[in-house]
Every structure is written in C-alpha cells, then in structure tokens.
Design a protein around this motif. Structure first.
Motif, mmCIF file in Angstrom:
data_model
loop_
_atom_site.group_PDB
_atom_site.id
_atom_site.type_symbol
_atom_site.label_atom_id
_atom_site.label_comp_id
_atom_site.label_asym_id
_atom_site.label_seq_id
_atom_site.Cartn_x
_atom_site.Cartn_y
_atom_site.Cartn_z
ATOM 1 N N GLU A 69 0.827 -1.218 0.000
ATOM 2 C CA GLU A 69 0.000 0.000 0.000
ATOM 3 C C GLU A 69 0.859 1.265 0.000
ATOM 4 O O GLU A 69 0.642 2.179 -0.808
ATOM 5 N N VAL A 70 1.859 1.328 0.891
ATOM 6 C CA VAL A 70 2.635 2.570 0.986
ATOM 7 C C VAL A 70 3.533 2.760 -0.241
ATOM 8 O O VAL A 70 3.772 3.898 -0.666
ATOM 9 N N ILE A 71 4.004 1.656 -0.830
ATOM 10 C CA ILE A 71 4.808 1.786 -2.051
ATOM 11 C C ILE A 71 3.945 2.303 -3.202
ATOM 12 O O ILE A 71 4.394 3.110 -4.016
ATOM 13 N N SER A 72 2.695 1.878 -3.235
ATOM 14 C CA SER A 72 1.778 2.400 -4.253
ATOM 15 C C SER A 72 1.607 3.911 -4.095
ATOM 16 O O SER A 72 1.621 4.653 -5.080
ATOM 17 N N ILE A 196 9.412 9.871 0.665
ATOM 18 C CA ILE A 196 9.169 8.441 0.415
ATOM 19 C C ILE A 196 7.742 8.035 0.796
ATOM 20 O O ILE A 196 7.312 6.930 0.452
ATOM 21 N N LEU A 197 7.034 8.888 1.545
ATOM 22 C CA LEU A 197 5.599 8.728 1.801
ATOM 23 C C LEU A 197 5.246 7.371 2.414
ATOM 24 O O LEU A 197 4.244 6.755 2.065
ATOM 25 N N ALA A 198 6.086 6.912 3.348
ATOM 26 C CA ALA A 198 5.860 5.602 3.973
ATOM 27 C C ALA A 198 4.937 5.680 5.183
ATOM 28 O O ALA A 198 4.498 4.651 5.685
ATOM 29 N N GLY A 199 4.637 6.896 5.670
ATOM 30 C CA GLY A 199 3.887 7.015 6.912
ATOM 31 C C GLY A 199 4.788 6.713 8.101
ATOM 32 O O GLY A 199 5.945 6.318 7.934
ATOM 33 N N PRO A 200 4.291 6.885 9.328
ATOM 34 C CA PRO A 200 5.138 6.674 10.512
ATOM 35 C C PRO A 200 5.661 5.246 10.577
ATOM 36 O O PRO A 200 4.906 4.297 10.385
ATOM 37 N N ALA A 205 13.764 -1.493 13.589
ATOM 38 C CA ALA A 205 14.319 -2.111 12.381
ATOM 39 C C ALA A 205 13.496 -1.666 11.175
ATOM 40 O O ALA A 205 12.315 -1.964 11.070
ATOM 41 N N SER A 206 14.112 -0.936 10.277
ATOM 42 C CA SER A 206 13.389 -0.338 9.157
ATOM 43 C C SER A 206 12.949 -1.398 8.141
ATOM 44 O O SER A 206 13.731 -2.256 7.748
ATOM 45 N N THR A 207 11.686 -1.327 7.732
ATOM 46 C CA THR A 207 11.154 -2.258 6.733
ATOM 47 C C THR A 207 10.494 -1.478 5.602
ATOM 48 O O THR A 207 11.034 -1.372 4.508
ATOM 49 N N LYS A 208 9.332 -0.878 5.885
ATOM 50 C CA LYS A 208 8.615 -0.180 4.811
ATOM 51 C C LYS A 208 9.364 1.072 4.359
ATOM 52 O O LYS A 208 9.279 1.445 3.181
ATOM 53 N N ALA A 209 10.113 1.716 5.250
ATOM 54 C CA ALA A 209 10.898 2.879 4.823
ATOM 55 C C ALA A 209 11.978 2.448 3.832
ATOM 56 O O ALA A 209 12.264 3.159 2.861
ATOM 57 N N PHE A 210 12.582 1.273 4.062
ATOM 58 C CA PHE A 210 13.623 0.758 3.169
ATOM 59 C C PHE A 210 13.071 0.536 1.760
ATOM 60 O O PHE A 210 13.640 1.016 0.773
ATOM 61 N N THR A 211 11.952 -0.173 1.660
ATOM 62 C CA THR A 211 11.421 -0.467 0.324
ATOM 63 C C THR A 211 10.845 0.778 -0.339
ATOM 64 O O THR A 211 10.907 0.909 -1.567
ATOM 65 N N CYS A 212 10.304 1.713 0.444
ATOM 66 C CA CYS A 212 9.838 2.979 -0.143
ATOM 67 C C CYS A 212 11.024 3.808 -0.646
ATOM 68 O O CYS A 212 10.937 4.461 -1.689
ATOM 69 N N GLN A 213 12.135 3.792 0.096
ATOM 70 C CA GLN A 213 13.354 4.462 -0.384
ATOM 71 C C GLN A 213 13.789 3.862 -1.714
ATOM 72 O O GLN A 213 14.154 4.587 -2.645
ATOM 73 N N PRO A 247 3.476 -3.284 -6.438
ATOM 74 C CA PRO A 247 2.633 -3.480 -5.249
ATOM 75 C C PRO A 247 1.796 -4.753 -5.314
ATOM 76 O O PRO A 247 1.664 -5.471 -4.314
ATOM 77 N N ARG A 248 1.240 -5.064 -6.490
ATOM 78 C CA ARG A 248 0.440 -6.286 -6.635
ATOM 79 C C ARG A 248 1.300 -7.529 -6.391
ATOM 80 O O ARG A 248 0.876 -8.461 -5.691
#
Length: 416
Positions: A69-72, A196-200, A205-213, A247-248
C-alpha cells in the motif's frame, strides 16, 4: 510531532543555537546570542496519522504488511500510472546536466543508496560516489558543483548524514533529501525534497521505509535516464510498467510465503552464525538481510558479495553455518549457483531465495528454497526484501526478542 499530534497540529521548528523558554503564558524563542527571534509556526502533517498495531502482534509485522500500500502511494508521486511515464523530478536538481552523484546515508538507508547506485549507473549512466555518512564527511572527497548529492534518511535528523549534507553544501553542490519526514531538518536544508511517503515507522528495524526508499530511488533513476536522453519511449513505458506492477506482486508474495518462513525461522533460531550472499543489487540485499537478523534476533550474521566467497568467508562454512543465498534468475544467476555449489561441497546448509526460473534451473539440495514470482531486475530488490524481512522477524519472535525495540538501538540516531 507524532507524539504530540493528539494535542496540537501546530509546530514551530528551532534552528541550531535557538532556545525556547516555555511558561504557562506561552513560549519565547531566543537565538544563540540571547536576542528574541520569531520562528514560523506551521501546521504539522503528523496529525494525519493514526499510530497503532491494528491486528498485528508487533509494529514491525504491521509495517512489513503495509508495504504494498505505501509503495503504491510513493510511486504515485513519481510516476503516472495511466500513461506509464515518469513525472518530472524536483527541478532544483537537473539530472541532464550532472557529471556525477554523491549519495550518503547510515544503516539501512545506506544500503538502499547502495542499490540506488547500481540503478543510477546502469540506467542513467550517471557515476555515483557513495559511502556511509560517518565516513563520507571525514574523507575530504573532492567534489565539484556539477555534481549533486542525495542524502537518505527515514527521520531526516540523523546527525552524521546531516553533517555530510552540510559538507556538500559548502562545496557548492545541489542537495536532494530522500526522507520520510518532510518537516525534518534535512528536508528544510535541502534544495530538493524526494518524500518516500511511507507514513510513521515505529519499529526500530526499518522495513517499509527501506522499500519505499528503493521505490523512490528506482523512479528517480528512470527519471534521470529520461532527462539524460538515454531511454526510448518504449523503454520508459516498460520500466514504469514494472514499477506499477510491483505493489500487486509484493502483496501476492506476502500472502504466500509466511507459513514457509515461519517454519524455517524455527530451524534458523538454533544457529549462532549466518552468512548471506548475493551479486549485483542482491549484494546490498545480503547486507540488509544480515543487518535485520543481527539487530532484532541478536544472531551473528554477515553479508558478502558472492564473488568474495573464496576470498575468506568460505573458511567458516560447515554444517553449523547456514548460508542464505539471494539469487533471482538474472544475468548473475549462473555465477551465484557456482558459489552455492562450493558451499554445498563443504557441507554448508543453503537457504535459497530465488524466483520460479531460478528454482527450476538449480538442482542443488537445500535446507529450504523460497520461491518468488519472476520479476524484472528493476523491481527485484523490493520483492526480494520481503522474505529477508520476514525471516528476521519470525526468527526474533520465536527467540522471544523485543522485535520493535531491540536492545541498545534507537529509531533515530541524533548523535555522532
């Protein structure tokens, strides 16, 4: 700002040297010389977010499953889904006129920059200088104003990265900030902001921030390629199509691999040392996998370029050393399989993370083979991030570790 968002949506940022005297009547701000000063009061975006675990056991698990969702959301800022084209990047940095790019960051953000280096050099033919910020700032790198600098940070407050940014400013470079917090110090001091619009992200340990970057850097690499005239319209459409499919594909992977990963994590938790191997963009992923495992499960792990195996690490391999090999079926696949054969010949236990083509092509016995869908090389790092995140997460949970708040670590490192 997020911590105070239930109480106020107004925020005033101080500059270095400022002091705020807070009383019941209000706050007075003075600068370093003691003179009263006015600082802008603004509306904080932090109030838009609700921070809770939802139906998940930990914030880290929630953030892993939020990634499609956040990557989209992030991609929609940089690409046009309808026309399959990249949008014009922040005009403060003109990729067409650059002679080179300097990238600096710390920890996981540095590893996303390392993957970005492969993309900028391969797709945009743009030379990249990259280092961890704590080394970058002291190397006295000869920089010229025809270069630009990108600084990557989830919080936008990392002390070493901020110091490296100011060094590049002094050298006359245009500055770009790839950050999750648009109101952060790095964003305020940069010429161009690439959110990067990942939200908080609450888990340390960074996960969604890493893939959004990664998603943002991939989009910027395609945009740079377009600006530099090294891409045809059809090639741009193909690259953007792969990004929009991501994302899919990630959602499909998350829904299919958890049971296998969970079972594998029980076996992995018995070992004290783990080796990760990869080539190309899978090498920084190997480093990221090792970093994730060590920081939340406390198992000693190392990431290596697969081609370096015979230059030292192969001496460690025996039946007590699991080797996690990250190998999509790309132009490096045959060479990586050769390294796997060397591991197998020495009794090493192989955990093979590959795609459907790779699983069909390899005949080696493994401790486990995690099979992902076939994807283009551009988006493979984001898709292959998922099993290494889940493997670290479930191993740490099985061992009873505090997943969201590992010992000795902080979410934002604001000291040198």
């Amino acid at each position: 700002a997020i911590a105070l968002s239930p109480f106020t949506n107004e925020i005033t940022y101080l500059v270095d040297g400022d002091c705020a005297i807070v009383t019941r009547q209000g706050a007075e701000i003075i600068d370093f010389s003691g003179k009263p000063v006015k600082r802008e009061r603004q509306i904080s975006q932090a109030t838009a977010y609700v921070v809770d675990k939802g139906n998940h056991r930990h914030f880290m698990e929630k953030e892993i499953y939020e990634q499609p969702e956040v990557i989209s959301h992030a991609l929609s800022h940089y690409v046009d889904f309808a026309s399959k084209t990249v949008k014009q990047a922040d005009t403060a940095i003109d990729f067409a006129k650059l002679s080179g790019l300097a990238i600096s960051a710390c920890g996981t953000a540095y590893l996303s920059g390392l993957i970005g280096k492969y993309w900028f050099e391969r797709y945009a033919r743009l030379p990249v200088e990259i280092d961890v910020a704590s080394e970058f700032r002291y190397r006295e790198i000869p920089l010229v104003p025809t270069q630009a600098a990108l600084f990557i940070s989830q919080s936008g407050e990392t002390a070493d990265t901020l110091a490296a940014l100011r060094y590049c400013q002094q050298e006359g470079l245009k500055i770009g900030a790839v950050v999750n917090t648009r109101e952060s110090t790095m964003a305020r001091e940069s010429d161009a902001i690439f959110p990067i619009l990942a939200g908080p992200e609450i888990g340390v340990a960074s996960t969604k921030a890493f893939t959004c970057q990664l998603a943002v850097l991939a989009s910027l690499a395609v945009a740079a390629r377009k600006a530099r005239g090294t891409v045809t319209a059809q090639q741009e459409t193909d690259l953007v199509r792969h990004l929009t499919e991501m994302p899919r594909i990630m959602s499909k992977v998350l829904n299919s691999i958890q049971p296998q990963i969970e079972a594998l994590s029980r076996d992995l938790s018995r070992f004290k040392d783990v080796l990760y191997l990869g080539r190309g963009t899978s090498f920084p992923l190997a480093l990221e996998g090792a970093l994730k495992l060590k920081e939340i499960s406390y198992i000693h792990a190392e990431g290596y370029a697969a081609g370096e195996l015979k230059h030292g690490p192969i001496a460690l391999i025996d039946e007590n050393m699991p080797v996690i090999v990250i190998a999509p079926h790309d132009r490096f696949f045959e060479k990586t399989v050769s390294n796997m054969q060397e591991v197998a010949a020495r009794g090493g236990r192989i955990i093979f993370i590959t795609d459907e083509k790779g699983a069909a092509a390899s005949k080696l016995d493994t401790m486990a083979t995690i099979t992902l869908p076939n994807v283009d090389e551009l988006i493979a790092p984001m898709v292959f991030s998922l099993p290494i995140q889940l493997l670290a997460y479930h191993t740490a949970v099985f061992m009873g570790a505090d997943v969201d708040q590992p010992r000795n670590l902080a979410k934002s490192v604001t000291v040198e």
